[in-house]
Design an enzyme around this catalytic site. Structure first.
Site, mmCIF file in Angstrom:
data_model
loop_
_atom_site.group_PDB
_atom_site.id
_atom_site.type_symbol
_atom_site.label_atom_id
_atom_site.label_comp_id
_atom_site.label_asym_id
_atom_site.label_seq_id
_atom_site.Cartn_x
_atom_site.Cartn_y
_atom_site.Cartn_z
ATOM 1 N N ASP A 48 16.945 33.605 20.394
ATOM 2 C CA ASP A 48 15.684 34.235 20.797
ATOM 3 C C ASP A 48 14.606 33.187 21.071
ATOM 4 O O ASP A 48 13.488 33.518 21.470
ATOM 5 C CB ASP A 48 15.231 35.314 19.806
ATOM 6 C CG ASP A 48 15.050 34.801 18.394
ATOM 7 O OD1 ASP A 48 15.246 33.600 18.162
ATOM 8 O OD2 ASP A 48 14.711 35.627 17.514
ATOM 9 N N LYS A 115 23.677 36.554 15.272
ATOM 10 C CA LYS A 115 22.989 35.763 14.238
ATOM 11 C C LYS A 115 21.758 36.548 13.813
ATOM 12 O O LYS A 115 21.094 37.153 14.648
ATOM 13 C CB LYS A 115 22.592 34.391 14.787
ATOM 14 C CG LYS A 115 21.766 33.555 13.794
ATOM 15 C CD LYS A 115 21.694 32.090 14.185
ATOM 16 C CE LYS A 115 20.685 31.764 15.242
ATOM 17 N NZ LYS A 115 19.289 32.091 14.902
ATOM 18 N N GLU A 184 17.605 25.812 9.183
ATOM 19 C CA GLU A 184 16.518 25.271 10.009
ATOM 20 C C GLU A 184 15.430 24.664 9.124
ATOM 21 O O GLU A 184 14.922 25.331 8.203
ATOM 22 C CB GLU A 184 15.927 26.387 10.892
ATOM 23 C CG GLU A 184 14.804 25.899 11.782
ATOM 24 C CD GLU A 184 14.562 26.790 13.002
ATOM 25 O OE1 GLU A 184 15.307 27.771 13.217
ATOM 26 O OE2 GLU A 184 13.618 26.469 13.739
HETATM 27 O O1 KIV Z 1 16.714 30.927 18.710
HETATM 28 C C1 KIV Z 1 17.314 29.843 18.588
HETATM 29 O O2 KIV Z 1 17.523 29.104 19.540
HETATM 30 C C2 KIV Z 1 17.761 29.472 17.246
HETATM 31 C C3 KIV Z 1 18.198 28.060 17.037
HETATM 32 C C4 KIV Z 1 17.031 27.165 17.140
HETATM 33 C C5 KIV Z 1 18.927 27.879 15.769
HETATM 34 O O3 KIV Z 1 17.752 30.268 16.362
#
Ligand code: KIV
Length: 256
Positions: A48, A115, A184
């Site tokens: 996202d 995720k 993160e």
């Molecule tokens: O949204 C994203 O790109 C992410 C990564 C930075 C892990 O969650």
């Protein structure tokens, strides 16, 4: 693994046992996904983060599920060997039932796993997704969807309370049967401790070098978003300058 063998969540979750590190990058469109796949990246995340680097939003909280679905479908059309993981966007997994319904929208668009952000507080959602046979990647540490509550993008795990919480979060996400865990902005020594304590791979971003893999926003890696790049991201190309240079050359050609 055979050169053209499809990457599966099981292949990722057993990477640590094989002593293999996992590189992961984001893609939001067909050509980028195809190029990353041809380069051999095993995980492509339709993150996202597309809210900032593609759609021009200030953070990820305005990204809708419809926008995620649109970009997941574009990436899926690249028919990658890489595992395509999609972010469940802001407030699309407030209950286990909602998580399953919305994950199915992304899976129907071509995602092979989803995720979601959080530790102990999202364990019921992860369990319900797994009951529905949807592969799940966890995400702990700095949670971009909570950036407003957190007051910015800050390193996590410096206080004892945060350390204890992150250790418990990581174990809870693994227990709930996630196949990998993004960490993160986790303090690097803690990131190492968490990595050593899990059997699934940790995929770090701004969390030091001792994770089971690393993930970056591709725009940061290729220098395609020159107005902001996090300190931990080292650009390996300067795509912004290449685009500006090509546009300027075209302007000159047309005018002369
Ligand atoms: O949204 C994203 O790109 C992410 C990564 C930075 C892990 O969650």
């Amino acid at each position: 693994m055979e050169p053209n063998q499809k990457i599966t969540p099981e292949w990722i979750s057993s990477a640590k046992a094989r002593g293999e590190k996992i590189p992961a990058l984001t893609a939001y469109d067909y050509p980028t996904a195809r190029l990353l796949d041809e380069a051999g990246v095993p995980i492509i995340l339709v993150g996202d983060s597309l809210g900032m680097v593609v759609l021009g939003y200030p953070d990820t909280t305005q990204v809708t599920l419809a926008e995620m679905r649109h970009h997941v479908a574009a990436v899926a059309r690249a028919k990658t060997r890489a595992l395509v993981v999609a972010d469940l966007s802001y407030h699309t997994y407030d209950t286990p039932e909602e998580a399953v319904v919305n994950a199915h929208i992304l899976v129907d668009a071509g995602a092979e796993a989803v995720k979601l952000e959080g530790g102990i507080e999202v364990v019921q959602e992860i369990r319900e997704l797994r009951r529905g046979n949807i592969a799940v990647m966890g995400h702990i540490g700095m949670l971009p969807q909570s950036v407003k509550e957190e007051g910015g993008y800050k390193i996590k795990g410096r206080s004892d309370a945060e350390r204890e919480r992150l250790l418990a979060d990581a174990l809870a996400v693994q227990e709930a049967d996630a196949f990998a865990l993004v960490m993160e902005l986790v303090e690097p020594e803690l990131a190492r401790e968490i990595t050593d304590g899990l059997h699934i791979p940790t995929i770090g971003i701004g969390s030091g070098t001792h994770c089971g893999g690393q993930i970056l926003v591709t725009h940061d890696l290729i220098g395609a978003f020159p107005w902001f790049r996090p300190k931990f991201a080292v650009a390996k190309a300067d795509v912004a300058s290449a685009i500006r240079g090509a546009a300027e050359a075209f302007i000159r050609d047309v005018r002369t």
